[in-house]
Design a protein around this motif. Structure first.
Motif, mmCIF file in Angstrom:
data_model
loop_
_atom_site.group_PDB
_atom_site.id
_atom_site.type_symbol
_atom_site.label_atom_id
_atom_site.label_comp_id
_atom_site.label_asym_id
_atom_site.label_seq_id
_atom_site.Cartn_x
_atom_site.Cartn_y
_atom_site.Cartn_z
ATOM 1 N N SER A 169 0.800 -1.233 0.000
ATOM 2 C CA SER A 169 0.000 0.000 0.000
ATOM 3 C C SER A 169 0.825 1.271 0.000
ATOM 4 O O SER A 169 0.260 2.354 0.184
ATOM 5 C CB SER A 169 -0.909 0.001 1.239
ATOM 6 O OG SER A 169 -0.128 0.074 2.431
ATOM 7 N N SER A 170 2.146 1.171 -0.228
ATOM 8 C CA SER A 170 2.963 2.383 -0.152
ATOM 9 C C SER A 170 4.084 2.380 -1.184
ATOM 10 O O SER A 170 4.629 1.331 -1.544
ATOM 11 C CB SER A 170 3.579 2.514 1.245
ATOM 12 O OG SER A 170 4.536 1.494 1.485
ATOM 13 N N ALA A 171 4.434 3.572 -1.623
ATOM 14 C CA ALA A 171 5.529 3.737 -2.576
ATOM 15 C C ALA A 171 6.865 3.369 -1.944
ATOM 16 O O ALA A 171 7.756 2.833 -2.614
ATOM 17 C CB ALA A 171 5.558 5.176 -3.091
ATOM 18 N N GLU A 172 7.005 3.627 -0.643
ATOM 19 C CA GLU A 172 8.272 3.308 0.023
ATOM 20 C C GLU A 172 8.546 1.808 0.000
ATOM 21 O O GLU A 172 9.687 1.374 -0.218
ATOM 22 C CB GLU A 172 8.256 3.827 1.461
ATOM 23 C CG GLU A 172 9.585 3.661 2.182
ATOM 24 C CD GLU A 172 9.603 4.285 3.564
ATOM 25 O OE1 GLU A 172 10.515 3.950 4.363
ATOM 26 O OE2 GLU A 172 8.700 5.106 3.865
ATOM 27 N N ALA A 173 7.525 1.005 0.214
ATOM 28 C CA ALA A 173 7.696 -0.442 0.154
ATOM 29 C C ALA A 173 8.057 -0.895 -1.254
ATOM 30 O O ALA A 173 8.900 -1.788 -1.439
ATOM 31 C CB ALA A 173 6.427 -1.136 0.635
ATOM 32 N N ILE A 174 7.444 -0.277 -2.256
ATOM 33 C CA ILE A 174 7.754 -0.639 -3.642
ATOM 34 C C ILE A 174 9.203 -0.303 -3.975
ATOM 35 O O ILE A 174 9.874 -1.058 -4.698
ATOM 36 C CB ILE A 174 6.789 0.065 -4.615
ATOM 37 C CG1 ILE A 174 5.392 -0.542 -4.483
ATOM 38 C CG2 ILE A 174 7.267 -0.066 -6.064
ATOM 39 C CD1 ILE A 174 5.283 -1.995 -4.878
ATOM 40 N N GLU A 175 9.717 0.783 -3.450
ATOM 41 C CA GLU A 175 11.124 1.128 -3.685
ATOM 42 C C GLU A 175 12.047 0.005 -3.204
ATOM 43 O O GLU A 175 13.006 -0.362 -3.889
ATOM 44 C CB GLU A 175 11.472 2.430 -2.964
ATOM 45 C CG GLU A 175 10.859 3.676 -3.582
ATOM 46 C CD GLU A 175 11.181 4.923 -2.772
ATOM 47 O OE1 GLU A 175 12.026 4.824 -1.851
ATOM 48 O OE2 GLU A 175 10.584 5.981 -3.053
ATOM 49 N N LYS A 176 11.756 -0.558 -2.064
ATOM 50 C CA LYS A 176 12.573 -1.633 -1.515
ATOM 51 C C LYS A 176 12.442 -2.904 -2.354
ATOM 52 O O LYS A 176 13.424 -3.624 -2.586
ATOM 53 C CB LYS A 176 12.184 -1.888 -0.059
ATOM 54 C CG LYS A 176 12.439 -0.685 0.840
ATOM 55 C CD LYS A 176 12.061 -0.944 2.281
ATOM 56 C CE LYS A 176 12.253 0.311 3.135
ATOM 57 N NZ LYS A 176 13.649 0.817 3.117
ATOM 58 N N ILE A 177 11.238 -3.173 -2.819
ATOM 59 C CA ILE A 177 11.018 -4.352 -3.659
ATOM 60 C C ILE A 177 11.696 -4.188 -5.016
ATOM 61 O O ILE A 177 12.295 -5.136 -5.555
ATOM 62 C CB ILE A 177 9.507 -4.608 -3.813
ATOM 63 C CG1 ILE A 177 8.918 -5.011 -2.454
ATOM 64 C CG2 ILE A 177 9.232 -5.679 -4.852
ATOM 65 C CD1 ILE A 177 7.410 -4.994 -2.395
#
Length: 452
Positions: free
Chosen positions: A242-250
């Motif tokens: 649900s967040s852009a920050e998590a997608i950056e890590k992925i």
């Protein structure tokens, strides 16, 4: 005897590499031919003029609570609901039913119920919980699609979240079984501590709930899981991000060659924190709906193809668990019921943001099939299962209790109008849903296991 069982003619077909007006012939539940020169010798001919023909949706994340809590949602009503929304294969999660799917006996009980009552095809997740590591191999052997674990408190005594040692041990075993581990990634320590602080202070509003499940909790859990996967070699699938920050890590993990995929859900793309403020418990989920600016980031990430697939996380319950008169928001069930509307949601976003329909087919069918080894599903091609959804963009669809096929008519989608409409759904050559009703006289879905 006629050459084909069914022909779909005059439809605009969403193929893997193009959208083209072409005819489709079906024989014995399989796509037999795709061309413009069919003889039209068939038992049934469907004229799809003015409609788009997509591959049937594969929803890798639903909770049907069957057996044991089928009064929340069972295979019968759940599969009919999915068919009404253009889904032809769903993956049922291992929790919420009683017993949870954490050993082969529980798997058999669930698969038997599904084979008897599901109107569409389905696959089953197994669970990773403290103490069941020695059951993972048998579950894999018997055909689970993968494994699911929680990094935050589940609220379900039958399915506890994993501690770090269980997670590492489980990841090592799952890697050796060549399976995928799906993770609910929110930091339990962060969310539990923040929740306790809010409840102690008597702060239980919609904004307080959002504050207890911050983006930091999701990002921390994602990063920790990626570190563990790097050590153990375990393939990961991150659910409902649900967040852009998590997608950056992925994205960083993918750039390093790690075996990782990620989904988000339509409710994070169509709704936001204002919806929770306005509608209350019916819009409560975990992770929570985010602020409007985060919602816009997620939509842009979708457009940029940073999500591998879309799933509903259909999480139903009975009305008393969402009743604001009986529960404050923190006590209400944290799940959104909406499996019927995932495909329509993606169509709405495609029409609004000019997203190519081929991308919708990838997110809703091709990528799930390829990720989880469903070699006969996921695209409209000769030799593949005849799983299709016919949709009109010339008609709208407003969600009401009457046209919502779930057992409990409780959803944030009630009252929402989609600029498109599912006209019919075909599962392995059989029309399951058409013109607003279930057409199948009996359940004919089957348990699908991944190719070994």
């Amino acid at each position: 005897m006629k050459q084909f069982d069914m022909i779909i003619k005059n439809g605009t077909v969403v193929l893997p590499d193009k959208v083209k007006k072409i005819n489709i012939a079906i024989k014995n539940g399989v796509i037999a031919a795709i061309n413009d020169e069919l003889s039209f010798e068939a038992e049934r001919i469907i004229d799809a003029s003015g409609q788009y023909v997509f591959p049937g949706m594969i929803d890798v994340h639903v909770h049907f609570s069957d057996p044991g809590r089928e009064y929340w949602e069972g295979f019968r009503t759940g599969s009919q609901m999915m068919a009404a929304g253009g889904c032809t294969t769903f993956f049922d999660m291992p929790l919420n039913g009683i017993p949870s799917t954490i050993d082969k006996e529980a798997l058999y009980a669930k698969s038997d119920k599904g084979n008897q009552e599901s109107y569409t095809d389905f696959a089953l997740w197994g669970g990773l919980v403290p103490g069941n590591e020695n059951h993972l191999a048998e579950l894999a052997e018997e055909g689970v699609i993968g494994f699911k674990a929680f990094l935050s408190t589940t609220g379900n005594k039958e399915f506890e979240n994993v501690d770090d040692i269980t997670l590492l041990n489980g990841m090592k075993i799952i890697a050796g079984l060549n399976k995928v581990l799906a993770l609910h990634s929110e930091s339990g320590p962060i969310t539990d501590w923040l929740t306790a602080e809010k409840v102690k202070a008597g702060h239980v509003s919609a904004d307080d709930y959002l504050a207890t499940r911050p983006i930091a909790a999701e990002a921390e859990a994602v990063q920790r899981a990626l570190y563990y996967a790097e050590v153990t070699g375990c393939p990961l699938h991150f659910v409902h991000i649900s967040s852009a920050e998590a997608i950056e890590k992925i994205e960083e993990a993918k750039s390093k060659g790690m075996n990782v995929t990620v989904e988000t859900c339509p409710h994070y793309l169509l709704f936001n924190q204002n919806t929770l403020r306005e509608k209350g418990a019916v819009a409560k989920c975990a992770p929570p709906l985010r602020m409007p600016e985060e919602q816009e980031k997620l939509i842009q990430l979708l457009i940029n193809k940073k999500f591998d697939m879309i799933s509903s996380d259909h999480s139903p319950c009975t009305s008393d668990l969402k009743d604001p008169a009986a529960y404050n928001l923190f006590q209400a069930w944290g799940g959104i019921s909406g499996g019927q509307f995932s495909f329509l949601s993606m169509m709405e976003l495609a029409l609004k943001h000019n997203i190519p329909f081929e991308h919708i087919a990838e997110w809703t069918a091709l990528n799930p099939a390829e990720r989880f080894g469903l070699s006969s599903k996921g695209k409209i091609a000769e030799g593949y299962d005849a799983d299709m959804v016919l949709v009109s963009v010339d008609e709208s669809f407003t969600v009401t209790e009457d046209n919502f096929f779930a057992k409990n008519k409780i959803s944030v989608y009630i009252g929402h109008t989609f600029p498109c409409k599912v006209m019919s759904t075909i599962n392995r050559g059989q029309v399951v849903y058409e013109e607003g009703v279930i057409r199948s006289e009996q359940a004919s879905g089957k348990w699908i296991t991944p190719k070994k």
